[in-house]
Design a protein around this motif. Structure first.
Motif, PDB file in Angstrom:
ATOM      1  N   HIS A 169       0.699  -1.168  -0.016  1.00  0.00           N
ATOM      2  CA  HIS A 169      -0.002  -0.034  -0.029  1.00  0.00           C
ATOM      3  C   HIS A 169       0.881   1.335  -0.135  1.00  0.00           C
ATOM      4  CE1 HIS A 169      -3.083  -2.837   1.302  1.00  0.00           C
ATOM      5  NE2 HIS A 169      -4.020  -1.925   0.635  1.00  0.00           N
ATOM      6  N   CYS A 170       0.263   2.271  -0.217  1.00  0.00           N
ATOM      7  CA  CYS A 170       0.748   3.785  -0.177  1.00  0.00           C
ATOM      8  C   CYS A 170       0.093   4.364   1.050  1.00  0.00           C
ATOM      9  CB  CYS A 170       0.730   4.355  -1.593  1.00  0.00           C
ATOM     10  SG  CYS A 170       1.495   6.182  -1.402  1.00  0.00           S
ATOM     11  N   ARG A 175      -3.360   1.015  -3.506  1.00  0.00           N
ATOM     12  CA  ARG A 175      -2.915  -0.311  -3.521  1.00  0.00           C
ATOM     13  C   ARG A 175      -1.812  -0.479  -4.260  1.00  0.00           C
ATOM     14  NH1 ARG A 175      -3.735  -4.921  -0.627  1.00  0.00           N
ATOM     15  NH2 ARG A 175      -2.715  -6.870  -1.368  1.00  0.00           N
ATOM     16  N   VAL A 176      -0.438  -0.455  -3.960  1.00  0.00           N
ATOM     17  CA  VAL A 176       0.657  -0.497  -5.080  1.00  0.00           C
ATOM     18  C   VAL A 176       1.416  -1.857  -4.812  1.00  0.00           C
ATOM     19  CG1 VAL A 176       2.737   0.833  -5.747  1.00  0.00           C
ATOM     20  CG2 VAL A 176       0.977   1.886  -4.400  1.00  0.00           C
ATOM     21  N   HIS A 185       9.413   1.702  -3.636  1.00  0.00           N
ATOM     22  CA  HIS A 185       7.871   2.162  -3.766  1.00  0.00           C
ATOM     23  C   HIS A 185       7.796   3.523  -4.522  1.00  0.00           C
ATOM     24  CE1 HIS A 185       3.967   2.631  -2.289  1.00  0.00           C
ATOM     25  NE2 HIS A 185       4.388   3.925  -2.262  1.00  0.00           N
ATOM     26  N   CYS A 187       4.373   5.309  -6.083  1.00  0.00           N
ATOM     27  CA  CYS A 187       3.087   5.246  -6.340  1.00  0.00           C
ATOM     28  C   CYS A 187       2.604   6.003  -7.441  1.00  0.00           C
ATOM     29  CB  CYS A 187       2.244   5.834  -5.160  1.00  0.00           C
ATOM     30  SG  CYS A 187       0.630   6.042  -5.015  1.00  0.00           S
ATOM     31  N   HIS A 189      -0.402   6.975  -8.078  1.00  0.00           N
ATOM     32  CA  HIS A 189      -1.556   7.868  -7.878  1.00  0.00           C
ATOM     33  C   HIS A 189      -0.970   9.060  -7.185  1.00  0.00           C
ATOM     34  CE1 HIS A 189      -4.204   4.523  -8.879  1.00  0.00           C
ATOM     35  NE2 HIS A 189      -3.326   3.711  -8.084  1.00  0.00           N
ATOM     36  N   THR A 193       7.627   8.523  -3.582  1.00  0.00           N
ATOM     37  CA  THR A 193       8.674   7.396  -3.844  1.00  0.00           C
ATOM     38  C   THR A 193       9.623   7.296  -2.420  1.00  0.00           C
ATOM     39  OG1 THR A 193      10.047   9.240  -4.791  1.00  0.00           O
ATOM     40  CG2 THR A 193       8.744   8.064  -6.362  1.00  0.00           C
TER      41      THR A 193
END
Length: 261
Positions: A169-170, A175-176, A185, A187, A189, A193
């Motif tokens: 998640h982010c 949900r990533v 990471h 995202c 959306h 990062t």
């Protein structure tokens, strides 16, 4: 390397003291066959290199405890036991120091994933002894409990991963999905990062448990996570994640990142 050499010396000493309990190695058998074919007398092998004499079920004909042991073997075994105890004590001491740094930096109110450390051992084998996560986690638990008792609350709790899924998640609730080898990471959306583990830790800081004694009751407070995102802003959170990564590469005594929840 030292331990491997010592283990070889112990094995050789046991074989030399109990030669009738071991078979010849394949090379030693080939040598005996060549000498027999050439009409030469057999050579008495002082240290057989083959497997232990055993029955059809694989049980040794003579129990290891009944073997004759030389004085050198007993001395080496005592040294190995002392070195093992010293390594264990050094690991526990290091775990206590690291645990004290973690609690001093982040306080006694901590949340960790309720993962199966046995799976780590099965995957990584002997290399897990380099960091012994179980020892470290137990040390953090004890340190947090002591500080929490003085502070009047808090302590380390374990959160289940089935419903929380921190790494998937982010902070913006999106949900990533990531595979295990994806260590970054990103995202799509909100654009957040950062290091995969640090983002997961940030989400873990917003995890609440209905019953702290039951890891399965853990849930992520997404409303609080969005409040953190709105309060601090994306740039400040990214800067905090970068600072936390620099601290992770150095010393725990440098302090936590500047993003607080």
């Amino acid at each position: 390397m030292r331990q491997r050499r010592r283990n070889r010396a112990l094995q050789r000493s046991r074989r030399a003291t109990n030669p009738t309990q071991y078979r010849l190695s394949a090379r030693q058998q080939q040598r005996a066959q060549r000498r027999q074919a050439a009409g030469l007398p057999p050579v008495q092998v002082s240290v057989p290199g083959g497997a232990r004499m055993a029955n059809a079920a694989g049980i040794p004909v003579q129990a290891y405890r009944r073997d004759q042991l030389s004085a050198g073997y007993l001395r080496l075994r005592a040294q190995a036991a002392a070195d093992g105890a010293a390594r264990t004590q050094a690991g526990r001491t290091r775990a206590r120091i690291v645990a004290a740094g973690i609690v001093a930096s982040h306080g006694p109110d901590l949340v960790v994933e309720a993962g199966d450390l046995g799976a780590w051992a099965r995957r990584w084998g002997r290399s897990i002894h380099a960091f012994t996560p179980g020892t470290l986690l137990a040390a953090v638990d004890r340190e947090a409990a002591k500080v929490a008792a003085l502070a009047g609350g808090g302590g380390l709790v374990r959160a289940g991963t089935r419903d929380t899924a921190w790494t998937q998640h982010c902070l913006c609730t999106a949900r990533v999905p990531k595979q295990l080898h994806h260590r970054r990471h990103t995202c799509p959306h909100c654009g957040l990062t950062g290091d995969r583990d640090l983002v997961a830790a940030l989400i873990g800081a917003h995890t609440v448990l209905t019953d702290p004694a039951v890891p399965g009751t853990a849930r992520v407070d997404w409303a609080a996570a969005q409040t953190t995102l709105a309060t601090h802003g994306m740039d400040a959170i990214k800067e905090g994640l970068q600072g936390a990564r620099r601290v992770g590469r150095g010393s725990l005594t440098r302090g936590p990142p500047q993003i607080r929840t």
